[in-house]
Design a protein around this motif. Structure first.
Motif, PDB file in Angstrom:
ATOM      1  N   ALA A 122       0.272  -1.310   0.195  1.00  0.00           N
ATOM      2  CA  ALA A 122      -0.127  -0.447  -0.158  1.00  0.00           C
ATOM      3  C   ALA A 122       1.147   1.067   0.292  1.00  0.00           C
ATOM      4  O   ALA A 122       0.679   1.959  -0.850  1.00  0.00           O
ATOM      5  CB  ALA A 122      -0.917  -0.172   1.005  1.00  0.00           C
ATOM      6  N   LEU A 123       1.501   1.446   0.867  1.00  0.00           N
ATOM      7  CA  LEU A 123       3.002   2.396   0.953  1.00  0.00           C
ATOM      8  C   LEU A 123       3.378   2.820  -0.436  1.00  0.00           C
ATOM      9  O   LEU A 123       3.917   3.439  -1.031  1.00  0.00           O
ATOM     10  CB  LEU A 123       3.804   2.207   2.248  1.00  0.00           C
ATOM     11  CG  LEU A 123       3.302   2.507   3.232  1.00  0.00           C
ATOM     12  CD1 LEU A 123       4.256   1.806   4.284  1.00  0.00           C
ATOM     13  CD2 LEU A 123       3.321   4.169   3.745  1.00  0.00           C
ATOM     14  N   ASN A 124       4.257   1.319  -0.819  1.00  0.00           N
ATOM     15  CA  ASN A 124       4.740   1.944  -2.473  1.00  0.00           C
ATOM     16  C   ASN A 124       3.705   2.130  -3.409  1.00  0.00           C
ATOM     17  O   ASN A 124       4.273   2.685  -4.911  1.00  0.00           O
ATOM     18  CB  ASN A 124       5.292   0.483  -2.710  1.00  0.00           C
ATOM     19  CG  ASN A 124       6.847   0.018  -2.322  1.00  0.00           C
ATOM     20  OD1 ASN A 124       7.711   0.760  -2.879  1.00  0.00           O
ATOM     21  ND2 ASN A 124       6.403   0.030  -1.153  1.00  0.00           N
TER      22      ASN A 124
ATOM     23  N   ASN B 214       3.199   5.647  -4.346  1.00  0.00           N
ATOM     24  CA  ASN B 214       2.502   6.207  -5.435  1.00  0.00           C
ATOM     25  C   ASN B 214       3.057   5.229  -6.720  1.00  0.00           C
ATOM     26  O   ASN B 214       3.651   6.014  -7.803  1.00  0.00           O
ATOM     27  CB  ASN B 214       1.889   7.023  -6.008  1.00  0.00           C
ATOM     28  CG  ASN B 214       0.015   6.887  -6.555  1.00  0.00           C
ATOM     29  OD1 ASN B 214      -1.017   6.558  -6.633  1.00  0.00           O
ATOM     30  ND2 ASN B 214      -0.078   7.851  -7.531  1.00  0.00           N
ATOM     31  N   ILE B 215       3.433   4.036  -6.562  1.00  0.00           N
ATOM     32  CA  ILE B 215       3.853   3.855  -8.111  1.00  0.00           C
ATOM     33  C   ILE B 215       3.674   2.442  -8.744  1.00  0.00           C
ATOM     34  O   ILE B 215       2.734   1.619  -8.103  1.00  0.00           O
ATOM     35  CB  ILE B 215       5.661   2.823  -7.312  1.00  0.00           C
ATOM     36  CG1 ILE B 215       6.506   4.062  -6.899  1.00  0.00           C
ATOM     37  CG2 ILE B 215       6.387   2.826  -8.664  1.00  0.00           C
ATOM     38  CD1 ILE B 215       8.044   3.668  -6.271  1.00  0.00           C
TER      39      ILE B 215
ATOM     40  N   ALA C   4       8.608  -5.806 -13.187  1.00  0.00           N
ATOM     41  CA  ALA C   4       8.952  -6.844 -12.329  1.00  0.00           C
ATOM     42  C   ALA C   4       9.646  -5.789 -11.005  1.00  0.00           C
ATOM     43  O   ALA C   4      10.529  -6.571  -9.783  1.00  0.00           O
ATOM     44  CB  ALA C   4       9.795  -7.863 -11.856  1.00  0.00           C
ATOM     45  N   ASN C   5       8.712  -4.905 -10.328  1.00  0.00           N
ATOM     46  CA  ASN C   5       9.274  -3.600  -9.905  1.00  0.00           C
ATOM     47  C   ASN C   5       8.700  -4.401  -8.758  1.00  0.00           C
ATOM     48  O   ASN C   5       8.315  -5.217  -8.580  1.00  0.00           O
ATOM     49  CB  ASN C   5       8.437  -2.131 -10.020  1.00  0.00           C
ATOM     50  CG  ASN C   5       6.854  -2.058 -10.505  1.00  0.00           C
ATOM     51  OD1 ASN C   5       6.422  -3.379  -9.940  1.00  0.00           O
ATOM     52  ND2 ASN C   5       6.409  -1.345 -10.430  1.00  0.00           N
ATOM     53  N   MET C   6       9.233  -2.890  -7.661  1.00  0.00           N
ATOM     54  CA  MET C   6       8.332  -3.468  -5.913  1.00  0.00           C
ATOM     55  C   MET C   6       7.652  -3.892  -5.990  1.00  0.00           C
ATOM     56  O   MET C   6       7.749  -3.912  -5.225  1.00  0.00           O
ATOM     57  CB  MET C   6       9.386  -2.444  -5.202  1.00  0.00           C
ATOM     58  CG  MET C   6       9.583  -2.530  -3.781  1.00  0.00           C
ATOM     59  SD  MET C   6      10.488  -1.454  -2.489  1.00  0.00           S
ATOM     60  CE  MET C   6      10.362  -2.091  -1.259  1.00  0.00           C
ATOM     61  N   PRO C   7       6.269  -2.731  -6.770  1.00  0.00           N
ATOM     62  CA  PRO C   7       5.037  -2.896  -5.927  1.00  0.00           C
ATOM     63  C   PRO C   7       4.528  -4.119  -6.310  1.00  0.00           C
ATOM     64  O   PRO C   7       4.071  -4.758  -5.567  1.00  0.00           O
ATOM     65  CB  PRO C   7       4.411  -2.044  -6.874  1.00  0.00           C
ATOM     66  CG  PRO C   7       5.617  -0.761  -6.838  1.00  0.00           C
ATOM     67  CD  PRO C   7       6.718  -1.300  -6.630  1.00  0.00           C
TER      68      PRO C   7
END
Length: 495
Positions: free
Chosen positions: A360-362, A372-373, A380-383
């Motif tokens: 949620a934070l990402n 808000n990414i 395959a990014n962090m979120p």
């Protein structure tokens, strides 16, 4: 393949944006709901013992066709399907409180008895069920996506967005990480053989990867030579998912050396995800992957597969972290089986909540502090990594909770030998789920071959929904038959 039809096929799976996470959760909740009904029927009525034709058909309806219908006919009303599954389960529970049946389970023994038996890595029915459910939904989706009866919002998103199939790809990798923890735990057991060197572990992992890499080459050859429709921006011109799966074990062994310095796979996973995300945001890497002209060199042609591998590595490490927590029995002279199981449930639940909060934070402006990414399976990014980890821990929590409540003998009764453990776990596990878990690699290969065969012989875009469902039901029955046949022949070819 006709050029016009091929271009239509490629357009059918291109430029999609996915759907909402809440809807995906509702659809995937059908798997635990089906297992809940199966478990109630078995624990209260011993419905699947003996395993006759009626039991087989019911098992197939609950654990295979329910997932198929959740992604097709009930895709617009997944909560209704969940309600249809859990309602009879609760009715049976209400009306059978006084006749609870735990078939043939021995009386619970002491924690000390189990501790002395050496059974520190027991078989977990809930883990078998989780792995099998993931395999079933994957096998169904890879063919269903080619028909119009499968909603486009469930198909893989092009650049940004969340979809059922995006989640399935990551879950496949996560589950592999979970079971990989078993080999690590065995090497840590007291009295085990001398610890293998990095070279020995790396060589062993390469041997394990060879079949997957060969399958990747076979798929590459087939796609190119059969003029099969392909979605280049998914992994690149030559790369495919088999290559990602095949390269993971050797790279993870390299990270084992780092794990001695950072004795936490969660931290290691997050470190990989954070560093990769920093590279995406602070350099031209993101634009290079998404929008740069595709050059003539191999890296440029396969940049999606090469760089997203870092995200999948983080997912695999997150899966191993979960496996390290849930696979051991956790029982000791000072810890009872009930206390050990409570710790497992608490651990999985907290991990699910923790990853959900980080996700949620990402991915949003959560409480005004979020980054808000957007989620990107292509990068395959962090979120994406956090979403996959949160979802899979939540699924494991549900499957573990169902087993804990309805089959308490599995974790309470212990120390009575391998035969008794096998009886308890067999009673608490669907034969179809066992078969899909044991024959994972072979079933996945057969599913891919059948998917190719159907697409080369049937104009899937032009097939009406009724015929599409008939094909998909037949396909699901066939791969289930293959899984059961391999299991009956005692052939284990798992992923």
């Amino acid at each position: 393949m006709d050029p016009d039809y091929k271009s239509r096929k490629e357009a059918f799976v291109s430029n999609l944006t996915g759907g909402s996470v809440l809807e995906i959760n509702a659809v995937t909740l059908v798997a635990p709901a089906s297992v809940f009904l199966w478990s109630v029927l078995q624990s209260r009525l011993s419905f699947f013992t003996p395993y006759g034709p009626a039991a087989l058909i019911t098992d197939f309806l609950l654990n295979v066709l329910a997932i198929l219908f959740a992604t097709t006919f009930y895709s617009s009303a997944p909560w209704l399907l969940n309600l249809l599954l859990v309602s009879p389960a609760f009715l049976i529970l209400i009306n059978s409180r006084s006749r609870r049946t735990q078939a043939k389970a021995k009386p619970p023994q002491t924690a000390a008895a189990q501790h002395g038996s050496g059974a520190s890595l027991p078989i977990h029915p809930f883990l078998t069920t989780y792995r099998a459910a993931m395999m079933i939904i994957t096998c169904i989706a890879i063919l269903a996506v080619d028909f119009r009866v499968f909603p486009r919002r469930f198909a893989k998103a092009e650049n940004w967005g969340t979809s059922l199939m995006d989640l399935g790809v990551g879950s496949f990798v996560f589950s592999g990480g979970v079971v990989s923890a078993r080999s690590v735990l065995k090497s840590q057991e007291g009295g085990a053989s001398p610890k293998k060197t990095l070279t020995q572990r790396f060589t062993s992992s390469v041997r394990h990867s060879v079949p997957l890499l060969v399958l990747g080459l076979v798929r590459l050859y087939s796609v190119k030579n059969l003029d099969y429709a392909e979605h280049v921006t998914e992994y690149g011109v030559h790369w495919n998912f088999f290559f990602t799966l095949g390269f993971l074990p050797p790279f993870v062994e390299i990270f084992e050396g780092i794990a001695t310095l950072i004795p936490s796979y969660e931290v290691l996973s997050l470190a990989v995800a954070v560093l990769y995300q920093v590279a995406l945001e602070s350099t031209d890497l993101k634009s290079y992957i998404l929008v740069s002209p595709r050059g003539s060199d191999l890296l440029s042609k396969n940049r999606e597969g090469v760089f997203s591998f870092l995200g999948y590595l983080a997912i695999f490490l997150a899966g191993r972290a979960t496996g390290m927590r849930i696979i051991p029995s956790g029982i000791s002279p000072s810890t009872t089986p009930q206390q050990a199981r409570k710790r497992v449930l608490t651990s999985i639940g907290l991990q699910a909540l923790g990853y959900t909060a980080l996700f949620a934070l990402n991915s949003t402006y959560f409480l005004g502090y979020g980054a808000n990414i957007p989620v990107s399976r292509r990068l395959a990014n962090m979120p994406y990594v956090l979403w996959v980890a949160a979802f899979n821990n939540a699924q494991l929590f549900l499957f573990c909770l169902i087993e804990t409540i309805l089959f308490p003998s599995v974790h309470r009764a212990s120390g009575s030998g391998k035969n008794e453990e096998a009886k308890r776990t067999d009673f608490a596990t669907s034969p179809i789920m066992t078969a899909f878990n044991r024959g994972g690699l072979a079933v996945f290969l057969v599913a891919n071959l059948l998917t190719g065969a159907v697409n080369l012989t049937v104009p899937t875009l032009d097939v009406d929904n009724t015929r599409a469902m008939a094909i998909l039901v037949g396909y699901a029955a066939l791969i289930t038959g293959v899984a059961l046949g391999l299991n009956k022949a005692n052939i284990k070819i798992s992923l």
